[in-house]
Write a protein that holds these residues in place. Structure first.
Motif: not given
Length: 119
Positions: A69-85, A97-106
């Protein structure tokens, strides 16, 4: 930016809202699961980190975040989602349920292992 009516239409009535601001709603959908709707950026990324840490502390195990359900995530948000990994052996947050745009950013950010982030 999403308006309040758009945010109110999202999420399950049975779910518990654990964070809400003008852009984002985070609902607890199970003992070890959350769903996110809206946008994560610098204005709310720390609050998201705090909420995820609280759910993790309460669950005491791996938690799953439905980010479909996320329409937008900037780099600060991606850090929050990725740091635990970043340390695969210590990962405690799985994304589903990772949207294509977030997969692409990762992929663009070359956060490895991207596959370890996704469930």
């Amino acid at each position: 930016m999403m308006d309040n009516q758009q945010l109110e239409r999202q999420g399950s009535a049975a779910a518990d809202v654990i964070y809400h601001d003008a852009q984002l709603r985070v609902v607890r959908t199970g003992a070890r699961a959350v769903a996110m709707y809206g946008e994560i950026d610098i204005s709310n990324s720390q609050a998201v980190a705090d909420v995820l840490a609280l759910v993790h502390a309460d669950a005491g195990d791996v938690i799953v975040a439905d980010v479909g359900g996320l329409a937008f995530v900037d780099v600060s948000g991606m850090r929050i989602l990725a740091l635990p990994h970043l340390e695969v052996t210590a990962r405690w947050l799985w994304l589903c349920n990772v949207p294509h745009n977030l997969r692409r950013l990762l992929t663009i950010l070359d956060w490895d292992p991207v596959s370890a982030l996704l469930r």
